[in-house]
Write an enzyme that holds these catalytic residues in place. Structure first.
Site, PDB file in Angstrom:
ATOM      1  N   LYS A   1      14.275   4.157   4.557  1.00 23.29           N
ATOM      2  CA  LYS A   1      12.184   3.193   5.367  1.00 23.29           C
ATOM      3  C   LYS A   1      13.919   2.943   6.624  1.00 23.29           C
ATOM      4  CE  LYS A   1      10.746   4.194   1.641  1.00 23.29           C
ATOM      5  NZ  LYS A   1       9.952   5.444   1.189  1.00 23.29           N
TER       6      LYS A   1
HETATM    7  C1  LIG Z   1       9.091   4.301  -0.085  1.00 25.19           C
HETATM    8  C2  LIG Z   1       7.816   4.691  -1.095  1.00 25.19           C
HETATM    9  C3  LIG Z   1       6.875   4.567  -1.305  1.00 25.19           C
HETATM   10  C4  LIG Z   1       7.531   2.767  -1.862  1.00 25.19           C
HETATM   11  O1  LIG Z   1       9.267   2.790  -2.711  1.00 25.19           O
HETATM   12  P1  LIG Z   1       9.482   1.589  -3.481  1.00 25.19           P
HETATM   13  O2  LIG Z   1      11.061   1.989  -3.729  1.00 25.19           O
HETATM   14  O3  LIG Z   1       8.668   1.779  -3.971  1.00 25.19           O
HETATM   15  O4  LIG Z   1      10.110   0.523  -2.431  1.00 25.19           O
HETATM   16  C5  LIG Z   1       5.693   4.698  -2.234  1.00 25.19           C
HETATM   17  N1  LIG Z   1       4.943   5.874  -1.137  1.00 25.19           N
HETATM   18  C6  LIG Z   1       5.740   6.253  -0.796  1.00 25.19           C
HETATM   19  C7  LIG Z   1       5.392   7.688  -0.677  1.00 25.19           C
HETATM   20  C8  LIG Z   1       7.612   6.278  -0.022  1.00 25.19           C
HETATM   21  O5  LIG Z   1       7.868   7.474   0.594  1.00 25.19           O
END
Ligand SMILES: *Cc1c(COP(=O)(O)O)cnc(C)c1O
Length: 372
Positions: A181
């Site tokens: 992210k």
């Molecule tokens: C990254 C992401 C999440 C959450 O991911 P985690 O790995 O649980 O932190 C949720 N929704 C979307 C669209 C994502 O790209």
């Protein structure tokens, strides 16, 4: 691999911030938790921020805090990461998918109303790949039908639509800090809301159902452990302090791709709408409609064989076997999602990708296309 799909950007100062916590006695529920929550709330402009151990946990707590459960329907997109639908199913509610807009790749506002029933409680829209386009229209429809918006802003930290930040469109919203992210805490997430009661509920639910200011072994409701440690929070604070620099670097990488691939009409290259300021999460190009899935897979294989890490973001959620079985979904149910997802190529994308790296990726991509 010559060039990776994603790499975190961890500085010596980030490492030092983590070490400082390790030298302190406060490894969890300490001052870094409060500081990280305040910093994110201030950056986004919401009253509350509640840190949790993942974006998925954050979305799940939003569902619980809003009382969504069995018998309820929640409208969302099939073109997303699985967590968007899992949080709905985890509380026993039913995801109702709506096809996407072919340009924004976000849930198509024009197709939402026909899916609303008297069981519909909420809409969970996603800023896919960081793009907030269309969120104004989604909110208008939700308001008209008295539906709660739970914004899955996990891909859009720092994005804006008409000057309004992602994470402020929903009654509640969630960011994620997995290593790919915009900023990372290793694992982690953050719930945002302006609502005092919902924030208090999330604080209780993430910490074994403890009440506000209650004794450690006094539990008011069913909760669980979704806490984020101060070790993670210290990394988050250090990372967030560099968000403007991160956003600019990612925009630069996106611009290099856009320039180098602009003249290739075999590709659809993502662009930023005039009213959007995109904080790019990933950079996903698509093959033109004249190509098929086998050709896309061929391009992916050739690029991987050449040491360029690429991905097929997203494989549609409604076709994941357990969801297709539970809801009886077919590939043709969402033709835009199907057409898009069969042709995507997620290219290497991270802060410190150089212009030379981008040129290598583009030349390998171009020769893979030439060989089709
Ligand atoms: C990254 C992401 C999440 C959450 O991911 P985690 O790995 O649980 O932190 C949720 N929704 C979307 C669209 C994502 O790209």
């Amino acid at each position: 691999m010559r060039i990776y799909l994603s790499r975190p950007d961890i500085s010596e100062r980030d490492i030092e911030a983590v070490c400082e916590v390790l030298r302190s006695p406060d490894l969890s529920l300490g001052p870094k938790l409060v500081e990280f929550e305040r910093a994110v709330a201030e950056y986004i402009g919401t009253k509350h921020a509640v840190a949790v151990n993942s974006g998925t946990s954050g979305l799940f707590l939003c569902m619980l805090a809003l009382g969504i459960g069995p018998g309820d329907e929640v409208i969302t997109t099939p073109f997303t990461f699985i967590a968007t639908a899992n949080c709905i199913m985890m509380v026993g509610a039913k995801p109702v998918f709506v096809d996407i807009d072919p340009v924004t790749l976000n849930i198509d506002p024009a197709k939402i109303e026909s899916k609303i029933t008297d069981k519909t409680k909420a809409i969970v829209p996603v800023e896919v790949f960081g793009n907030p386009a269309g969120f104004d229209k989604i909110c208008q429809i939700a308001e008209k039908h008295n539906l709660t918006v739970i914004e899955d802003s996990c891909e859009a930290l720092g994005s804006e639509l008409n000057g309004r930040k992602a994470g402020t469109f929903g009654k509640m919203s969630t960011f994620a800090f997995y290593p790919n992210k915009q900023i990372t805490t290793g694992e982690g997430g953050m719930i945002l809301t302006d609502d005092d009661d919902l924030a208090d509920m999330c604080i209780s639910l993430r910490n074994q159902g403890r009440g506000k200011n209650a004794a450690w072994l006094s539990h008011e409701r069913l909760g669980y452990n979704f806490r984020l440690s101060d070790i993670n929070c210290a990394l988050g604070i250090a990372q967030l302090s560099r968000i403007d620099e991160f956003k600019a670097k990612r925009k630069q990488v996106a611009n290099w791709y856009q320039q180098m691939l602009a003249d290739d009409n075999r590709l659809i290259v993502p662009a930023e709408a005039d009213n959007c300021d995109v904080s790019w999460f990933v950079f996903v190009v698509r093959l033109a409609r004249s190509f098929n899935r086998a050709q896309r897979d061929d391009v992916l294989q050739k690029m991987l064989a050449d040491g360029i890490q690429v991905g097929n973001y997203f494989s549609p959620v409604h076709l994941q076997p357990f969801i297709a079985d539970a809801l009886g979904c077919e590939p043709a149910d969402f033709p835009v999602t199907q057409a898009v997802s069969e042709r995507t190529i997620a290219l290497p994308f991270y802060n410190n990708l150089t212009k030379d790296d981008v040129a290598v990726v583009c030349s390998v991509l171009t020769s893979a296309l030439d060989n089709l």
